[in-house]
Write an enzyme that holds these catalytic residues in place. Structure first.
Site, short mmCIF file in Angstrom:
data_model
loop_
_atom_site.label_atom_id
_atom_site.label_comp_id
_atom_site.label_asym_id
_atom_site.label_seq_id
_atom_site.Cartn_x
_atom_site.Cartn_y
_atom_site.Cartn_z
N LYS A 47 2.69 -3.27 6.50
CA LYS A 47 2.90 -3.51 5.06
C LYS A 47 4.38 -3.39 4.73
CE LYS A 47 -1.30 -4.22 3.41
NZ LYS A 47 -1.69 -5.48 2.76
N SER B 251 0.83 -1.21 0.00
CA SER B 251 0.00 0.00 0.00
C SER B 251 0.86 1.26 0.00
CB SER B 251 -0.85 -0.01 1.28
OG SER B 251 -1.39 1.27 1.51
N TYR C 71 -0.79 0.13 10.18
CA TYR C 71 -1.06 -0.58 8.92
C TYR C 71 0.11 -0.40 7.95
CZ TYR C 71 -3.35 -1.18 4.30
OH TYR C 71 -3.68 -1.54 3.01
#
Ligand SMILES: NC(=O)c1ccc[n+]([C@@H]2O[C@H](COP(=O)([O-])OP(=O)(O)OC[C@H]3O[C@@H](n4cnc5c(N)ncnc54)[C@H](O)[C@@H]3O)[C@@H](O)[C@H]2O)c1
Length: 326
Positions: free
Chosen positions: A152, A124, A148
């Site tokens: 990633k 992402s 998050y």
């Protein structure tokens, strides 16, 4: 070729499965078997290709070993806890987004021998964090500002190292925010970027938690699927040691998104957007990238839309069957 899709019941997973079944082959190899996995049971598709559907939690030890025991040639790893939820639930985010990925890669390692599947990881743009230049190029350091994004980035490092060691043949693609996300809103902090287009096109009110000058990087669900398919076919020798790369997209401010909505669906649609500032969302978004120059991905043949109007028109064609209710 045996293809495994993990996260197959998700938004991108479902589109990818439709695309795999529609084409019937990847990089010139016929798909002879498909395994669809998710923590919620994926739909059993109607097709002549043999498809196994499986539900389990990828972050539970041994589940990944069971999944890869049949040695799939190509693995798409899309399973994740999205940004808003990973921020709200630290333990869950690290367990699924990082531990789940590590368990998967280790399950591949444990098989050993000649087994070295292509693994396409959905990463992402959240791996980048402030301070950021106005336009981010391929040399930008990863300084994620969310759990998050950190998860990633950690998964990307693992993918690169396991590829270097010949455990797997990995490619990580940093997806732009995928817009317009169909269906119900999810817990991603970026959800409103889709909501302010999707809801008005359905004749429903949408909430806008940030200002019009917030700028971001987008691609359609159709492009997301094409990125994944292209990554599955790419000659990874071209990647060298840099196994993870930022995908192309369209840079647009919220104001420009709304202008595109006005051009396509008129002022009535725009009036359905209700401004309701939300400090917590604004804080997360403030650390996010705005514009990219993804030269490497473009040189490797990855393509996206060129305007936000195109992104809206794809949603109207692919999801609304050409019908706008606003
Ligand atoms: N949609 C976007 O804008 C976007 C942007 C950047 C990156 N991504 C990444 O792309 C991938 C797919 O995104 P999406 O939009 O389809 O998300 P999604 O939430 O619709 O799909 C993710 C899927 O993962 C599954 N999952 C969650 N926990 C699991 C577990 N423990 N075991 C097995 N499966 C589990 C969920 O049930 C869900 O079906 C994700 O990795 C996401 O982080 C998405």
């Amino acid at each position: 070729m045996h293809v495994l899709v993990i996260g197959a019941a998700g938004m991108i997973g479902r589109k990818l499965v439709a695309s795999l079944l529609g084409s019937g082959h990847v990089n010139g190899h016929d798909i002879t078997r498909l395994t669809l996995h998710d923590v919620i049971m994926p739909e059993q598709p109607q097709t002549t290709i043999p498809v196994d559907v499986k539900a389990s939690d990828i972050s539970v030890p041994h589940e990944a070993n069971v999944l890869v025991a049949s040695k799939p040639d190509l693995i798409f790893h899309l399973a994740a806890i999205v940004s808003g939820e990973a921020e709200a639930n630290l333990e869950l985010g690290y367990r699924v987004n990082f531990d789940g990925t590590r368990l998967l890669f280790d399950a591949i390692r444990i098989i050993g021998g000649e087994y070295c599947p292509r693994v396409v990881l959905a990463s992402s743009l959240a791996v980048y964090g402030a301070p950021l230049p106005d336009v981010i190029d391929d040399t930008q350091h990863l300084t994620p500002l969310t759990s998050y994004g950190t998860q990633k980035a950690m998964a990307e490092l693992l993918l690169a190292d396991y590829s270097r060691r010949g455990v797997l043949d990995g490619i990580g693609i940093r997806l732009p925010t995928i817009c317009v996300r169909p269906g119900l809103p999810n817990k991603a902090a970026s959800g409103f970027f889709s909501g302010i287009i999707r809801e008005p096109l359905n004749g429903q009110e949408a909430v806008l938690p940030v200002g019009d000058n917030v700028q971001h990087w987008f691609a359609s669900p159709r492009s997301a699927t094409e990125f994944l398919m292209h990554a599955a076919s790419l000659d990874t020798a071209l990647l060298g040691a840099q196994r993870n790369l930022m995908m192309p997209g369209v840079g647009a401010t919220v104001g420009e998104q709304i202008d595109a909505l006005r051009r396509i669906a008129g002022e009535r649609a725009v009036r359905l957007i209700r401004r309701e500032p939300n400090e917590s969302i604004a804080r997360i978004i403030a650390g996010w990238p705005r514009l990219f120059n993804p030269a490497r991905a473009k040189a490797l043949g990855f393509k996206a839309e060129t305007s936000f109007d195109e992104i809206i028109n794809i949603h109207i064609a692919d999801v609304l069957g050409g019908v706008v209710k606003a």
